[in-house]
Design an enzyme around this catalytic site. Structure first.
Site, PDB file in Angstrom:
ATOM      1  N   ASP A   1     -12.399   3.999  47.480  1.00  0.00           N
ATOM      2  CA  ASP A   1     -13.653   3.701  46.792  1.00  0.00           C
ATOM      3  C   ASP A   1     -14.584   3.072  47.827  1.00  0.00           C
ATOM      4  OD1 ASP A   1     -15.774   2.804  45.314  1.00  0.00           O
ATOM      5  OD2 ASP A   1     -14.588   1.609  43.902  1.00  0.00           O
TER       6      ASP A   1
ATOM      7  N   LYS B   1     -26.586   2.128  45.413  1.00  0.00           N
ATOM      8  CA  LYS B   1     -26.236   0.913  46.142  1.00  0.00           C
ATOM      9  C   LYS B   1     -26.617   1.002  47.618  1.00  0.00           C
ATOM     10  CE  LYS B   1     -22.243   0.055  43.129  1.00  0.00           C
ATOM     11  NZ  LYS B   1     -22.799  -1.027  42.310  1.00  0.00           N
TER      12      LYS B   1
ATOM     13  N   CYS C   1     -17.177  -5.763  36.421  1.00  0.00           N
ATOM     14  CA  CYS C   1     -16.301  -4.592  36.239  1.00  0.00           C
ATOM     15  C   CYS C   1     -15.029  -4.738  37.073  1.00  0.00           C
ATOM     16  CB  CYS C   1     -17.024  -3.298  36.593  1.00  0.00           C
ATOM     17  SG  CYS C   1     -18.402  -2.904  35.509  1.00  0.00           S
TER      18      CYS C   1
ATOM     19  N   GLN D   1     -19.109   0.150  48.038  1.00  0.00           N
ATOM     20  CA  GLN D   1     -19.725  -0.974  48.739  1.00  0.00           C
ATOM     21  C   GLN D   1     -19.689  -0.779  50.257  1.00  0.00           C
ATOM     22  OE1 GLN D   1     -21.299  -3.442  47.188  1.00  0.00           O
ATOM     23  NE2 GLN D   1     -20.697  -2.848  45.121  1.00  0.00           N
TER      24      GLN D   1
END
Length: 415
Positions: free
Chosen positions: A207, A233, A373, A210
């Site tokens: 993932d 983002k 989350c 970020q």
């Protein structure tokens, strides 16, 4: 202090001129969604004003221009993350959809044994995952009878690797792990984790929601099989994200959605499908959003991701010192800049994070409050929620000072 001229750069972001409650906007919620520079806004407006048409369907001029811009964005995004080919970039609406696309490929009777999953097989995640990298695997385990296992978190906010040899075994079919935690700021030891998964014969999904916006990412060097990330983002618009996958794996995966554009031929008795990435992009795609994301990676490339890293490291060190000097603050996550990014979650003694957020908003300081989350992480640290300040290339030291003053006011209000 860094290679960024932040004062000049901030002029590219119209929203940063706003005031909130009569005070200058201090935007410290970039981990939730980033602000957009004029270059991205202009690229989207230019598309709608001059080139708007559907892609891959028309031979007329507007359709050709739109298709060229859409595929051009794919090429630039591929180059930005070091993908060997733009055909390995699948456009999705966000990271969540990208992760679910991969989860959809695993079934009990998959043609490719790498995607065959059933009782006795295991999926490994971590306790610091965003819900988007937990829930799809819980659903998959329920569908197939596979077992979901996870790494814990140390008191310092790092992955607990003490049982890595018990967690990653020949039974592991997939390791799905966050590269850069959205709540703790921790940057995980991907090289070690990928090597262990490879030795066990497992696939690896990262993932990168970020990490891709904040640090240089080279998917070929990371060694993973899939990387999910999202545009909003990283200075891009909402409604656009991407899945990078090794082409041989994408080519072995079934379609995620059925419809127009993802087919070769359709008859009433059956359908054949396009090769990747078209196979996974059914229907009219988010064309303007993809073009906006292409403009965003152009902007980040011009700034230089190395400059972004150095700027954010300086900000994070400054913020950790400033917040850490307040005796009523508890930082949830690493308290040094080693292997951590520009996201800091904290609590204020005897004050609920929602109250902290409201007082800060009165001061014009925008932060996120809640479990982000990542509720299992909050449970691990014994807190119902946290206040999270997250920085980006347009954040200044003065804004961190405003955050600290706001937290001091919180303490006075609730003393």
């Amino acid at each position: 202090m860094t290679g960024l001229d932040v004062d000049s750069l901030r002029k590219d972001f119209p929203i940063l001129d706003r005031t909130i409650n009569g005070k200058p906007l201090v935007y410290l919620d970039s981990g939730n969604t980033s602000q957009k520079p004029r270059q991205v806004i202009d690229a989207i407006r230019e598309h709608y004003e001059r080139h708007n048409a559907n892609v891959a369907r028309s031979v007329h001029t507007l359709g050709t221009e739109s298709t060229a811009a859409y595929e051009g964005a794919r090429e630039r995004i591929a180059a930005f993350i070091g993908a060997p080919s733009p055909t390995e970039i699948v456009f999705t609406k966000n990271s969540t959809e990208a992760i679910n696309l991969v989860a959809h490929a695993f079934t009990a009777d998959a043609d490719d044994p790498r995607f065959r999953l059933g009782p006795g097989d295991e999926i490994v995640v971590t306790e610091m995952e965003h819900h988007s990298n937990i829930v799809p695997w819980q659903l998959l385990a329920r569908r197939t009878g596979a077992t979901l296992r996870w790494f814990g978190i140390t008191d310092e906010g790092r992955l607990d690797l003490s049982d890595i040899d018990e967690l990653i075994t020949p039974r592991t079919k997939l390791l799905a792990v966050v590269h850069y935690s959205n709540i703790l700021g921790t940057i995980n030891p991907v090289e070690l984790l990928v090597a262990k998964a490879r030795a066990a014969g497992a696939l690896v999904l990262l993932d990168g929601s970020q990490s891709v916006p904040h640090v240089p990412v080279d998917v070929a060097a990371l060694g993973a099989d899939f990387v999910a990330f999202t545009g909003h983002k990283m200075l891009g618009p909402t409604g656009i994200g991407a899945l990078w996958g090794r082409y041989e794996l994408l080519d072995a995966m079934p379609p995620f959605l059925g419809g127009g554009s993802m087919i070769e031929t359709v008859s009433m008795t059956g359908t054949t499908f396009m090769p990747p990435p078209a196979r996974f992009e059914a229907g009219t795609p988010p064309i303007a959003q993809a073009i906006g994301l292409g403009a965003a990676v152009d902007y980040l490339s011009d700034v230089g991701m190395g400059n972004v890293v150095e700027h954010e490291k300086a900000l994070t060190a400054y913020a950790l010192d400033a917040l850490g000097s307040l005796p009523y603050i508890r930082i949830i996550g690493p308290t040094s800049t080693v292997d951590r990014g520009a996201t800091i979650s904290f609590t204020v003694d005897d004050v609920h994070p929602h109250d902290v957020g409201q007082i800060l908003d009165d001061e014009g300081v925008q932060v996120r409050v809640g479990h982000h989350c990542a509720r299992p992480t909050c449970v691990r640290f014994g807190v119902p929620a946290t206040t999270r300040a997250s920085f980006y290339l347009y954040t200044t030291h003065d804004e961190i000072d405003a955050l600290v003053r706001g937290v001091e006011r919180v303490r006075k209000v609730f003393a």
